[in-house]
Write an enzyme that holds these catalytic residues in place. Structure first.
Site, PDB file in Angstrom:
ATOM      1  N   GLY A  12      -3.385  -8.481  44.027  1.00  0.00           N
ATOM      2  CA  GLY A  12      -4.225  -7.845  45.046  1.00  0.00           C
ATOM      3  C   GLY A  12      -3.542  -6.768  45.871  1.00  0.00           C
ATOM      4  N   THR A  13      -2.498  -6.147  45.336  1.00  0.00           N
ATOM      5  CA  THR A  13      -1.831  -5.116  46.151  1.00  0.00           C
ATOM      6  C   THR A  13      -2.677  -3.846  46.262  1.00  0.00           C
ATOM      7  OG1 THR A  13      -0.506  -4.219  44.315  1.00  0.00           O
ATOM      8  CG2 THR A  13       0.471  -6.000  45.609  1.00  0.00           C
ATOM      9  N   ASN A  14      -3.444  -3.523  45.228  1.00  0.00           N
ATOM     10  CA  ASN A  14      -4.351  -2.369  45.360  1.00  0.00           C
ATOM     11  C   ASN A  14      -5.457  -2.670  46.370  1.00  0.00           C
ATOM     12  OD1 ASN A  14      -3.977   0.106  43.453  1.00  0.00           O
ATOM     13  ND2 ASN A  14      -3.343  -1.676  42.242  1.00  0.00           N
ATOM     14  N   LYS A  66     -21.723 -16.451  30.935  1.00  0.00           N
ATOM     15  CA  LYS A  66     -21.219 -15.303  31.694  1.00  0.00           C
ATOM     16  C   LYS A  66     -22.354 -14.661  32.487  1.00  0.00           C
ATOM     17  CE  LYS A  66     -18.042 -11.800  32.279  1.00  0.00           C
ATOM     18  NZ  LYS A  66     -17.734 -10.703  31.371  1.00  0.00           N
ATOM     19  N   MET A  91      -9.849  -8.821  36.142  1.00  0.00           N
ATOM     20  CA  MET A  91      -9.474  -8.893  34.734  1.00  0.00           C
ATOM     21  C   MET A  91     -10.556  -9.501  33.836  1.00  0.00           C
ATOM     22  SD  MET A  91      -6.776  -7.212  34.994  1.00  0.00           S
ATOM     23  CE  MET A  91      -5.836  -7.329  33.471  1.00  0.00           C
ATOM     24  N   LYS A  92     -11.808  -9.204  34.162  1.00  0.00           N
ATOM     25  CA  LYS A  92     -12.908  -9.566  33.263  1.00  0.00           C
ATOM     26  C   LYS A  92     -13.735  -8.319  33.007  1.00  0.00           C
ATOM     27  CE  LYS A  92     -14.013 -14.437  34.157  1.00  0.00           C
ATOM     28  NZ  LYS A  92     -12.742 -14.788  34.796  1.00  0.00           N
ATOM     29  N   ILE A  94     -17.032  -6.292  32.967  1.00  0.00           N
ATOM     30  CA  ILE A  94     -18.315  -6.359  33.677  1.00  0.00           C
ATOM     31  C   ILE A  94     -19.407  -6.346  32.613  1.00  0.00           C
ATOM     32  CG2 ILE A  94     -19.863  -5.126  35.244  1.00  0.00           C
ATOM     33  CD1 ILE A  94     -17.496  -6.130  36.789  1.00  0.00           C
ATOM     34  N   ASN A 108     -13.016   1.657  38.415  1.00  0.00           N
ATOM     35  CA  ASN A 108     -11.889   0.809  38.014  1.00  0.00           C
ATOM     36  C   ASN A 108     -10.615   1.648  38.006  1.00  0.00           C
ATOM     37  OD1 ASN A 108     -10.556  -1.537  37.008  1.00  0.00           O
ATOM     38  ND2 ASN A 108     -10.561  -0.638  34.956  1.00  0.00           N
ATOM     39  N   HIS A 110      -6.851   1.611  36.045  1.00  0.00           N
ATOM     40  CA  HIS A 110      -6.177   0.997  34.890  1.00  0.00           C
ATOM     41  C   HIS A 110      -4.787   1.615  34.760  1.00  0.00           C
ATOM     42  CE1 HIS A 110      -5.804  -1.094  31.103  1.00  0.00           C
ATOM     43  NE2 HIS A 110      -5.290   0.012  30.601  1.00  0.00           N
TER      44      HIS A 110
HETATM   45  C1  GAR Z   1      -3.115  -2.743  38.702  1.00  0.00           C
HETATM   46  O1  GAR Z   1      -1.980  -2.120  38.182  1.00  0.00           O
HETATM   47  C2  GAR Z   1      -4.360  -2.278  37.986  1.00  0.00           C
HETATM   48  O2  GAR Z   1      -4.269  -0.966  37.523  1.00  0.00           O
HETATM   49  C3  GAR Z   1      -4.432  -3.251  36.828  1.00  0.00           C
HETATM   50  O3  GAR Z   1      -4.062  -4.463  37.360  1.00  0.00           O
HETATM   51  C4  GAR Z   1      -3.104  -4.244  38.384  1.00  0.00           C
HETATM   52  C5  GAR Z   1      -3.499  -5.080  39.563  1.00  0.00           C
HETATM   53  O4  GAR Z   1      -2.461  -5.138  40.492  1.00  0.00           O
HETATM   54  N1  GAR Z   1      -5.756  -3.275  36.261  1.00  0.00           N
HETATM   55  C6  GAR Z   1      -5.985  -3.506  34.964  1.00  0.00           C
HETATM   56  O5  GAR Z   1      -5.119  -3.723  34.139  1.00  0.00           O
HETATM   57  C7  GAR Z   1      -7.454  -3.444  34.595  1.00  0.00           C
HETATM   58  N2  GAR Z   1      -7.617  -3.361  33.175  1.00  0.00           N
HETATM   59  P1  GAR Z   1      -2.754  -5.650  41.962  1.00  0.00           P
HETATM   60  O6  GAR Z   1      -3.486  -6.987  41.817  1.00  0.00           O
HETATM   61  O7  GAR Z   1      -1.410  -5.826  42.582  1.00  0.00           O
HETATM   62  O8  GAR Z   1      -3.589  -4.622  42.630  1.00  0.00           O
END
Ligand code: GAR
Length: 188
Positions: A12-14, A66, A91-92, A94, A108, A110
């Site tokens: 969850g840092t983003n 789902k 990580m699912k 949609i 999103n 990525h």
């Molecule tokens: C992030 O790097 C994001 O780009 C990636 O998960 C990480 C989450 O980090 N997303 C994916 O891979 C989506 N396919 P966070 O939980 O620290 O924000």
């Protein structure tokens, strides 16, 4: 104010970065209604606390299908009047239930230069690829895996002596700048 929900599954840092920007007044058009997570033990839940933000935990295992799982989330989204969904490490895929209700209103991020390295462990895929650069992509969400229309990308180098953790940190630093910028531009 545009009401948005943030979906996350992991650290969850983003999510935290976006909340810090909102709190600092850097995303003045946006009101985050809640954090939505599919993982009851996820670290992102703790990160929501300082912001006094509602957290909705919805786990797929508690539903027969789902579609039922997404219907439960959709009900909550509609109850809160959410207009846009921001995926931040959710990580699912949609599926149709939410996608049909929020068409072209789901973003999103990525951690690769899409269309390269879709799916899980994009950092690991780039790390072992022999590529000299990677980066991150913000895109609209469609029914595919990381296939939606690309909005913006940022590049960074991959150095020969990098560890995977070094690379992950470098990509995340890009994400913390790029995602709020795109959110501010797209969600008006
Ligand atoms: C992030 O790097 C994001 O780009 C990636 O998960 C990480 C989450 O980090 N997303 C994916 O891979 C989506 N396919 P966070 O939980 O620290 O924000």
């Amino acid at each position: 104010m545009v009401k948005v929900a943030i979906f996350a599954s992991g650290s969850g840092t983003n999510f935290e970065n976006i909340m810090q920007r909102v709190t600092a007044g850097e995303l003045p058009n946006i009101e985050v209604t809640a954090l939505y997570t599919d993982q009851a033990e996820a670290e992102c839940i703790q990160r929501a606390q300082p912001f006094n933000l509602d957290v909705h935990i919805t786990e797929l295992k508690d539903y027969a299908t789902k579609a039922d799982y997404e219907r439960a989330m959709l009900k909550q989204l509609e109850r809160e009047g959410v207009e846009w969904i921001i995926l931040a490490g959710y990580m699912k895929l949609i599926s149709a239930t939410i996608l049909d209700a929020y068409e072209s209103r789901i973003l999103n991020i990525h951690p690769s230069l899409l269309p390269k390295y879709k799916g899980v462990d994009a950092i690991g895929q780039a790390f072992t690829s022999g590529d000299k650069e990677t980066g991150t992509t913000v895109h609209y969400v469609d029914s595919g895996m990381d296939t939606g229309q690309i909005i913006e990308q940022r590049q960074c180098p991959i150095y020969e002596d990098d560890t995977k953790a070094d690379l992950e940190q470098r990509v995340k630093s890009l994400e913390y700048e790029l995602y709020p910028k795109v959110i501010a531009e797209i969600i008006q």
